[in-house]
Design a protein around this motif. Structure first.
Motif, mmCIF file in Angstrom:
data_model
loop_
_atom_site.group_PDB
_atom_site.id
_atom_site.type_symbol
_atom_site.label_atom_id
_atom_site.label_comp_id
_atom_site.label_asym_id
_atom_site.label_seq_id
_atom_site.Cartn_x
_atom_site.Cartn_y
_atom_site.Cartn_z
ATOM 1 N N ALA A 410 0.672 -1.249 -0.064
ATOM 2 C CA ALA A 410 0.080 -0.050 0.116
ATOM 3 C C ALA A 410 0.745 1.369 -0.049
ATOM 4 N N GLU A 411 1.873 1.242 0.730
ATOM 5 C CA GLU A 411 2.817 2.435 0.893
ATOM 6 C C GLU A 411 3.419 2.700 -0.475
ATOM 7 N N ILE A 412 3.886 1.771 -1.403
ATOM 8 C CA ILE A 412 4.284 1.857 -2.577
ATOM 9 C C ILE A 412 3.537 2.895 -3.486
ATOM 10 N N PHE A 413 2.174 2.482 -3.396
ATOM 11 C CA PHE A 413 1.224 3.328 -4.288
ATOM 12 C C PHE A 413 0.617 4.473 -3.600
ATOM 13 N N GLY A 414 0.884 4.687 -2.447
ATOM 14 C CA GLY A 414 0.451 5.734 -1.318
ATOM 15 C C GLY A 414 -1.074 5.880 -0.983
ATOM 16 N N TYR A 415 -1.547 4.513 -0.853
ATOM 17 C CA TYR A 415 -2.756 4.134 -0.209
ATOM 18 C C TYR A 415 -2.573 3.647 1.162
ATOM 19 N N THR A 416 -3.795 3.308 1.807
ATOM 20 C CA THR A 416 -3.727 2.407 2.688
ATOM 21 C C THR A 416 -4.277 1.232 2.560
ATOM 22 N N CYS A 417 -4.010 0.034 3.165
ATOM 23 C CA CYS A 417 -4.389 -1.131 3.039
ATOM 24 C C CYS A 417 -5.739 -1.357 2.707
ATOM 25 N N ASP A 418 -6.570 -0.499 3.432
ATOM 26 C CA ASP A 418 -8.209 -0.757 3.266
ATOM 27 C C ASP A 418 -8.559 0.088 2.017
ATOM 28 N N GLU A 419 -7.749 1.184 1.657
ATOM 29 C CA GLU A 419 -8.138 1.781 0.387
ATOM 30 C C GLU A 419 -7.973 0.805 -0.558
ATOM 31 N N MET A 420 -6.780 0.118 -0.559
ATOM 32 C CA MET A 420 -6.603 -0.539 -1.736
ATOM 33 C C MET A 420 -7.473 -1.629 -1.945
ATOM 34 N N ARG A 461 0.747 6.006 -8.700
ATOM 35 C CA ARG A 461 0.482 6.098 -7.211
ATOM 36 C C ARG A 461 -1.056 6.980 -7.101
ATOM 37 N N LYS A 462 -1.380 7.125 -5.898
ATOM 38 C CA LYS A 462 -2.776 7.946 -5.441
ATOM 39 C C LYS A 462 -2.647 9.154 -5.995
ATOM 40 N N ASP A 463 -1.382 9.823 -6.028
ATOM 41 C CA ASP A 463 -1.261 11.207 -6.492
ATOM 42 C C ASP A 463 -1.198 11.266 -7.961
ATOM 43 N N GLY A 464 -1.268 10.320 -8.598
ATOM 44 C CA GLY A 464 -1.056 10.413 -10.000
ATOM 45 C C GLY A 464 0.300 10.154 -10.628
ATOM 46 N N SER A 465 1.317 10.287 -9.848
ATOM 47 C CA SER A 465 2.730 9.996 -10.290
ATOM 48 C C SER A 465 3.033 8.514 -10.592
ATOM 49 N N ARG A 466 3.936 8.531 -11.338
ATOM 50 C CA ARG A 466 4.348 6.954 -11.846
ATOM 51 C C ARG A 466 5.436 6.248 -11.120
ATOM 52 N N VAL A 467 5.185 5.002 -10.996
ATOM 53 C CA VAL A 467 6.256 4.094 -10.292
ATOM 54 C C VAL A 467 6.376 2.729 -10.980
ATOM 55 N N TYR A 468 7.793 2.714 -11.271
ATOM 56 C CA TYR A 468 8.228 1.492 -11.756
ATOM 57 C C TYR A 468 8.327 0.232 -10.782
ATOM 58 N N THR A 469 7.713 -0.973 -11.202
ATOM 59 C CA THR A 469 7.733 -2.024 -10.215
ATOM 60 C C THR A 469 8.073 -3.320 -11.170
ATOM 61 N N GLU A 470 8.563 -4.144 -10.189
ATOM 62 C CA GLU A 470 8.821 -5.546 -10.419
ATOM 63 C C GLU A 470 8.108 -6.490 -9.773
#
Length: 833
Positions: A410-420, A461-470
């Motif tokens: 959840a932290e990686i995408f800027g959410y809480t666990c419940d929000e996800m 992410r929740k704020d609209g920014s991009r994150v590269y993931t594996e």
């Protein structure tokens, strides 16, 4: 199996289908059974048939069997029931419209009745405890399997066989590994066998089953049930066959219905992984599984025939009430219930109590299922404790939604666990251009098409920014339904670093491609990169060198190859980078060039290699050699002129002076005094003549007198009075006396220089002088036992430089080996061919 059911469960075509004793087994079987007429009209169903379809018994009876099968399963040309000799995968449509994959087997049980057997595998689960047990015995299952097992290559060679198969056929395992299956297959069965294997390799069905005959080592025939499964890797490439061989020689003539009935009982009751028991209205045990005995009856003797209260005399009231409610027709169940065992331990169980009915529709007793899920509960709790603290994102996806994420995910995408978990779809955290790819990867895993996957993607992410993931993921079951479980890493910073490295590599390549210095990379003994300048230096195309059409070792002059390979290995093992001595290379046109190289250890494509540069110094060396030879020749000419001048002029003058003084001495009146002074003068002049003669010999060597090289060396040692200072050992091969005059002179001057070094600095008690030939070279070795020095340090004096220059002027080399207290050894090699 159909005949067996017909004999034991059905009586006639009149409609009285079930015998009283066996009816409950059929009625409460874990598989669905339908009885139809020839037109497909359902005349009877068991409890599981209702559970699988979602319809009531009254709704199913008199309905059309084909109404409940998916459209593509219905027979197109006829509405009649036909006998299906083997179970086929099909789909059944539930009441809610969901299609479920099942295994359907249709058998005629009388003239007017057919039995439709449907097995639903979607409800079949293995407990974690059973999986661990399976993994623990997997290693020994092959070797100690009671049935024959083997791995067979695509060409038919035995790759591995177990003890059972080898014993079955009368061979040793070692003997079978030198054979193939053709050599021990009955000739009459071989064509069909080969056709089956060909079908498995090129058809859609990778598993083939057949009966066949083997020939034992003693010549007898072995009948066997054989199943071969073609194993493929993730890309679909065929690897080998896994073959199971069951010896049915003794069983071949036994009727199949007995075997099917035994297998049915074994499958349904005895080997059930869940504790099952069937009781009558008096709560007397009619049948129990081995698991039930293991959990509740192992210490109480035989369970069958005894009442529930005999086995459990202290049964709690709540359980007495539950069994009574089951006898009253209720279906009761509960999941993850905690209870105290008689030994005081706490356990978690899943349980069911449901009634079974006699042929007249009255309750004949109850069937109870009990499953100990303590291990699963504890494992789940351990999993959660571990995952909740993990610094890696962990997720479970089901139906394209998150059913679980840990805090890091959840932290990686800027959410809480419940929000996800409240997101409508995982697409909300995936970049638009990546959504189709991610959905496809999830679909393939949930459907069972693949079991594991690893890929990179771009998230939002929740704020609209991009994150590269594996992402890493595999298939699982969550709350009884297929799901995807995996982990996820944030690789945004790594991606930025990779992009920066890529940009740097492009700049580096542009610089290297346009430099005027030859650049190369060697890895695993092969050229991995060369720039255009290197290609022009060697005279071979870049493609030929990088495709290993030409081994780079072949480019090096034979006598230099060992030294070059040793230096490369030194760099790979952490040796300090530095210039190598000039190396000779052979161009494509056969011309030999000398190059100067320097190499350093680098990581290339994640593996160690050597990055080097090369400069063509052939012309430079030739010019230096011409200059050195000119200097040497000039020095020799100058010394020769000085020596001749001293010998022919100064010496003669002194001799004349001596003669005149002698004459004067004879004429003086005061003879005694005059003779004293004149004698002193004559002694001085005599010494001057002697010293001038020595200087003259040193400046004008005896090489010009035509003496052999070994005699010249002997005279040099004698004139320098070397033996008065130390022990001298001289060894000269006869072949060295035939060297050209310029080589003769070079060795004379080099030896003269080194002897002076020994006398001045070595404090030696012995010196050895050895001249010998080796192949096309002449070698001079001068070794002393003096105080020595550190030869790794730079030489301050000009003595060694003069020796090196003289050797280099004749394409030779000099080597000095010395250490403090260990003496010094000088070796000079000059080619003469």
């Amino acid at each position: 199996m159909a005949d067996d059911i017909h004999k034991t469960l059905f009586s006639s075509d009149s409609g009285d289908f079930f015998q009283q004793d066996d009816y409950p087994v059929f009625q409460d079987a874990s598989d669905a059974f339908f009885v139809t007429d020839p037109d497909g009209r359902i005349v009877y169903v068991n409890n599981q048939a209702c559970a699988v379809t979602g319809f009531l018994r009254t709704e199913l009876v008199n309905s059309d069997i084909w109404k409940h099968l998916a459209e593509n399963d219905a027979t197109a040309n006829t509405r009649n029931i036909v006998t299906d000799e083997k179970a086929n995968p099909r789909y059944i449509r539930r009441r809610n419209g969901v299609r479920v994959k099942v295994l359907v087997n249709i058998q005629r049980i009388s003239f007017k009745r057919f039995l439709v057997h449907i097995r639903d595998y979607s409800l079949h689960q293995q407990s974690e405890q059973e999986k661990k047990l399976q993994e623990s015995v997997l290693k020994t299952a092959f070797d100690y399997s009671p049935t024959g097992m083997a791995y067979t290559s695509l060409e038919g060679k035995w790759i591995k066989v177990n003890h059972a198969l080898a014993d079955m056929l009368g061979y040793t395992e070692a003997e079978m590994l030198h054979m193939d299956f053709r050599s021990i297959t009955h000739p009459d069965d071989l064509p069909a066998e080969l056709a089956k294997l060909e079908e498995a390799m090129h058809g859609s069905d990778r598993i083939i089953q057949r009966k066949k005959r083997y020939l034992r080592k003693n010549g007898t025939v072995l009948w066997a049930n054989v199943q071969s499964s073609l194993l493929c890797d993730d890309s679909g490439k065929e690897l080998f066959f896994v073959t199971h061989v069951e010896d049915i020689t003794e069983k071949k003539n036994i009727e199949g219905q007995l075997q099917e009935k035994s297998e049915l009982l074994y499958q349904f009751i005895k080997q059930s992984p869940i504790a099952k028991a069937m009781l009558d209205t008096e709560l007397r045990f009619l049948m129990v599984s081995d698991k039930y005995k293991e959990l509740y009856g192992s210490s109480k003797g035989e369970v069958t025939g005894k009442t529930l209260y005999e086995i459990f005399p202290r049964l709690p009231d709540k359980w007495r009430e539950r069994f009574q409610r089951g006898l009253n027709g209720e279906v009761l169940f509960k999941r993850n219930e905690i209870q105290k065992r008689s030994d005081g331990k706490t356990e978690w169980i899943n349980w069911d109590i449901r009634p079974w009915y006699t042929v007249d529709g009255t309750v004949g007793g109850v069937i109870t299922y009990v499953e100990d899920v303590s291990g699963s509960i504890e494992t789940e709790q351990l999993f959660r404790n571990l995952v909740e603290q993990s610094q890696v994102g962990v997720y479970i996806i089901q139906g394209y939604r998150f059913v679980y994420v840990n805090p890091r995910f959840a932290e990686i995408f800027g959410y809480t666990c419940d929000e996800m978990q409240e997101l409508a779809s995982i697409a909300e955290i995936v970049a638009p251009e990546e959504r189709e790819k991610v959905n496809e990867q999830i679909r393939r895993r949930e459907s069972g098409e693949i079991t594991y996957i690893h890929y990179q993607t771009i998230g939002l992410r929740k704020d609209g920014s991009r994150v590269y993931t594996e992402a890493f993921g595999s298939t699982t079951v969550y709350k009884g339904m297929p799901a995807v479980i995996g982990s996820l890493l944030d690789i945004t910073e790594r991606k930025k670093t990779e992009e920066e490295l890529k940009a740097g590599e492009e700049k580096f390549r542009t610089l290297i491609e346009n430099t005027q210095i030859s650049v190369f990379i060697i890895q695993d003994g092969k050229l991995k990169y060369i720039n255009p300048v290197f290609s022009r230096l060697i005279g071979h195309p870049v493609e030929s060198l990088l495709n290993n059409d030409i081994n780079f070792v072949e480019l090096i002059y034979p006598e230099d190859r060992a030294r070059v390979l040793a230096n490369i290995q030194d760099r790979l093992t952490g040796g300090s980078p530095g210039n190598l001595d000039p190396v000779r290379v052979i161009r494509a046109d056969g011309v030999i060039r000398k190059i100067e190289t320097i190499g350093s250890l680098i990581m290339y494509e994640d593996r160690p290699g050597v990055l080097g540069t090369a400069i063509d110094i052939t012309d430079k060396l030739a010019e230096e050699e011409r200059f050195a030879k000119a200097v040497t020749d000039a020095q020799e000419n100058e010394k020769r002129l000085i020596g001749m001048e001293l010998h022919d002029n100064v010496k003669q003058l002194l001799v004349a002076c001596d003669i005149r003084l002698s004459f004067v001495q004879s004429k003086l009146a005061e003879r005694e005094k005059a003779e004293e002074h004149l004698q002193v003068s004559r002694d001085i002049i005599a010494k001057a003549v002697h010293d001038l003669r020595d200087i003259s010999h040193q400046l004008t060597p005896i090489v010009e007198n035509g003496l052999p090289l070994d005699e010249s060396i002997e005279l040099l040692v004698k004139r320098m009075n070397l033996r008065s200072m130390m022990r001298v050992v001289i060894q000269c091969d006869e072949t060295v006396n035939k060297v050209p005059q310029e080589v003769h002179l070079a060795f004379y001057r080099i030896l003269q220089e080194q002897i002076n070094n020994v006398v001045k600095y070595a404090q030696a008690g012995e010196v050895q002088i050895h001249l010998f030939s080796r192949e096309n070279n002449i070698l001079l070795r001068v070794a002393d036992n003096g105080r020595g020095f550190d030869s790794r340090k730079k030489f301050d004096g000009i003595g060694f430089e003069n020796i090196r220059r003289r050797a280099k002027a004749l394409w030779g080399e000099m080597q000095v080996i010395s250490s403090p207290g260990k003496g010094c050894e000088l070796t000079v090699t000059i080619p003469v061919a």
